[in-house]
Design an enzyme around this catalytic site. Structure first.
Site, mmCIF file in Angstrom:
data_model
loop_
_atom_site.group_PDB
_atom_site.id
_atom_site.type_symbol
_atom_site.label_atom_id
_atom_site.label_comp_id
_atom_site.label_asym_id
_atom_site.label_seq_id
_atom_site.Cartn_x
_atom_site.Cartn_y
_atom_site.Cartn_z
ATOM 1 N NE ARG B 257 -2.109 1.830 3.388
ATOM 2 C CZ ARG B 257 -2.170 1.794 4.722
ATOM 3 N NH1 ARG B 257 -2.924 0.914 5.328
ATOM 4 N NH2 ARG B 257 -1.485 2.663 5.453
ATOM 5 C CG HIS B 261 -7.003 2.950 5.796
ATOM 6 N ND1 HIS B 261 -7.323 1.709 5.278
ATOM 7 C CD2 HIS B 261 -8.169 3.486 6.244
ATOM 8 C CE1 HIS B 261 -8.626 1.505 5.426
ATOM 9 N NE2 HIS B 261 -9.163 2.557 5.998
ATOM 10 C CE1 TYR B 270 0.219 2.908 8.799
ATOM 11 C CE2 TYR B 270 -0.916 4.726 9.882
ATOM 12 C CZ TYR B 270 -0.766 3.890 8.802
ATOM 13 O OH TYR B 270 -1.579 4.037 7.710
#
Lengths: 325, 341
Positions: B257, B261, B270
């Protein structure tokens, strides 16, 4: 002349429907062997791969039915006990209920989920539950809970014909308890109508499933005491037949709603709100609800089970008090 | 749109090393690129305040396009997940439709403004409507597979999800049931490294999703999900086998990815910067371009031309979609039930 029990009505209707339409198939636990209540007895031998045993996985039973209905088949799923349906809650409420809505009608799900519900069979907390309120709350799913064999037959046919997901609730206590001569018996064919099962002038009792029979029995007792009760069989719990609910409430001015589901958040609250909002001026007494107490499940021991469940005596007592108001 | 130079006709003959024709390779690049550029434009519209939410598939285009190209368009079913813009484009969604969907416009064929963007669904293209609840679609795909088997229809269903979804019960129930009944279902897992903030080690104790297949008696394969050609070459035989009655197949495409998100997420909280930098080097678009260029399949100008075509298409789609009608407020009340016909 054909007299049938509820379970005979269910089984023979499934058989007839499967013979009529080869898109119909049955999926559920132990259904190939006839199911624990024998609702699918003999159907596997007759229809072979159209009666399918599922693993013990309720989300699968419902999720797979969704896929098959989307494809164009007509699944009739069986959840062995309504108490176990909740692991399929997500599939019913997050998916099935909104399939049509979220595609603006391009996609839709002609599927039925049959399941035995209700108490009075010493089934304890996971073989006695009333689950209707969770699902009747959800627009997009129809919820049906008949009381007489002839209605089981006609409404099961209507549920299979309906292009929307239908939760078809079969009260297990009446599977073999209630018999009816099918010929000439009243049989509702619409998934939107309640029925005045007994006419009366002093007060109106609303009930469904096993409690409908207990209410009819209580009404009989009270008629000997000079109290004339109307009894309404709700039949379809979502969508509710508001018109019949309001007309029957107005006709007597006194309302008793009976269910074996627990009181708080049960359907009695909704029915009473409809009447309070739209028939307030017709009421001669506060609306009365008779339901199970707000404890989590139905207890096992018969003394506590009897205490938990409404029954003909409790209904008669509540109706008597209401008539005297 | 006018072409500035005349290019030779693409051959439809299969090139041996690729198992794909020139035409298919061009389509592949076009769809991957279209997915990426659409996502970029969507994010720009979000930042301009024109689109409330974007959830994208950047980094997963190779996996999506490669897998979808292995299917029979209009015959096979797909039950995708929200990042699968690439899958939808291969199966016929236009750039304009993608933008209608982003903006929740009345004429969005997916849900006419009723769902958040990227919740796909199109009956005529056999794309199954899906929700935000992850992995429920695995059981829908299984049900379609069962129905097809009952009717003896020679179709295949491909259903996809991220690796985060593979922890949910429906994943396991679907694998179990389709294996028991040998259903024609391809379970395609796009392992993009993250379930929002959670990396793979927090999601599962085994290194690969594909390892789980053995427990269900399902065949599985892993493939470099950044390599579109490799994905196609892995998915295609599994699809063919399922169509012949060979049963389900689990394929794990290892991809990444590249973006946060969603448009509401800040991945710097993170995700190690170094890790991201390493993966950017493996961007599926760059990878594809250099391979076909190095192998002399297409001259650079041809690929540049596709770039130009895509950019123009995306610009047009965004402008056009913004002018399209919104749903009426009262449309909120429509289609709760389907009427009896």
């Amino acid at each position: 002349m054909t007299t049938m029990t509820v379970i005979e009505a269910v089984r023979s209707t499934l058989d007839e429907e499967m013979a009529r339409d080869d898109r119909i198939f049955i999926i559920g636990e132990d259904v190939e062997a006839g199911g624990v209540f024998r609702a699918t007895d003999g159907l596997h031998a007759k229809y072979n791969d159209r009666v399918i045993d599922s693993p013990l996985a309720e989300s699968s039973i419902i999720g797979i039915s969704i896929g098959a209905a989307h494809y164009g088949l007509r699944p009739v799923a069986e959840i062995q006990f309504a108490d176990f349906i909740h692991s399929g809650f997500d599939q019913l409420c997050s998916e099935a209920s909104r399939w049509c809505y979220r595609t603006n009608g391009d996609a839709y799900l002609p599927m039925v989920v049959r399941t035995p519900w209700g108490g009075g069979v010493h089934g304890g907390q996971h073989h006695s539950q009333s689950i209707e309120a969770y699902y009747a709350h959800m627009p997009g799913i129809k919820v049906v809970a008949p009381a007489f064999p002839a209605d089981f037959r006609s409404l099961l046919k209507a549920s299979i014909a309906d292009p929307n997901p239908v939760l078809f609730l079969e009260h297990k206590r009446i599977y073999r308890l209630i018999k009816q001569e099918m010929e000439g018996a009243p049989a509702e064919t619409q998934l939107s109508r309640a029925r005045v099962t007994r006419k009366g002038t002093d007060l109106t009792i609303f009930a469904y499933g096993f409690m409908l029979h207990e209410s009819l029995n209580a009404a009989e007792t009270l008629s000997g005491e000079g109290v004339d009760c109307m009894v309404v069989d709700l039949l379809t719990l979502n969508p509710l037949d508001k018109e019949t609910v309001l007309e029957s409430a107005k006709a007597t001015g006194k309302v008793l709603i009976v269910h074996e589901d627990t009181l708080t958040g049960g359907l009695g609250g909704e029915i009473s709100a409809i009447i309070a909002e739209e028939a307030f001026e017709y009421l001669d007494a506060p609306i009365k609800r008779l339901a199970a107490p707000d404890v989590p499940p139905m207890p096992y021991h018969h003394a506590m089970e009897d205490f938990f469940m409404p029954n003909r005596e409790k209904i008669a007592a509540a109706a008597r008090a209401l008539a005297a108001y | 749109m006018t072409a500035t130079r005349t290019r030779r006709t693409r051959s439809r003959e299969t090139i041996e090393d690729y198992l794909l024709s020139e035409q298919q390779l061009e389509d592949m690049y076009y769809h991957m690129l279209l997915a990426r550029r659409l996502n970029e434009r969507m994010l720009a519209l979000n930042r301009q305040g024109r689109a409330p939410f974007v959830i994208a598939g950047a980094g997963q285009e190779a996996a999506q396009v490669g897998a979808a190209m292995a299917l029979k368009k209009g015959e096979d079913y797909v039950a995708p997940y929200y990042r699968d813009l690439g899958v939808n484009l291969v199966l016929g969604m236009t750039a304009r439709e993608a933008m209608l969907n982003l903006l929740g416009k009345r004429d969005d064929p997916n849900s006419h403004g009723k769902q958040m963007p990227s919740h796909w669904g199109n009956v005529s293209r056999r794309i199954v409507t899906q929700s935000s609840v992850v992995t429920t679609q695995f059981l829908h795909a299984t049900g379609i597979g069962l129905a097809a088997k009952l009717r003896k229809d020679p179709i295949v269903v491909l259903t996809s999800c991220g690796e985060g979804s593979t922890s949910k019960g429906d994943f396991h129930e679907a694998l179990n049931f389709s294996a028991i009944h040998k259903l024609p279902v391809i379970f395609f897992v796009e392992n993009n490294g993250y379930a929002i903030t959670e990396s793979n080690e927090k999601e599962m104790p085994v290194p690969n999703v594909a390892d789980r297949a053995r427990g269900y008696g399902i065949q599985s394969a892993m493939v470099d999900g950044m390599d579109c050609i490799a994905v196609y070459q892995t998915v295609r035989p599994a699809v063919d086998q399922a169509r012949r009655g060979g049963g389900p197949f689990l394929i794990e495409a290892k991809c990444y990815r590249l973006w946060p998100h969603s448009s509401d997420d800040d991945d710097s909280r993170y995700r190690p910067k170094k890790e991201l930098e390493e993966w950017i080097k493996k961007d599926p678009l760059t990878l594809f371009r250099s391979r076909v260029e190095d192998d002399g399949i297409f001259p650079r100008e041809d690929l540049d031309e596709i770039e130009k075509r895509v950019e123009e298409e995306v610009r047009d789609a965004a402008q056009w979609a913004m002018m399209q009608p919104d749903p009426l407020p009262e449309d909120a009340l429509t289609y709760v039930y389907r009427e009896l016909s």
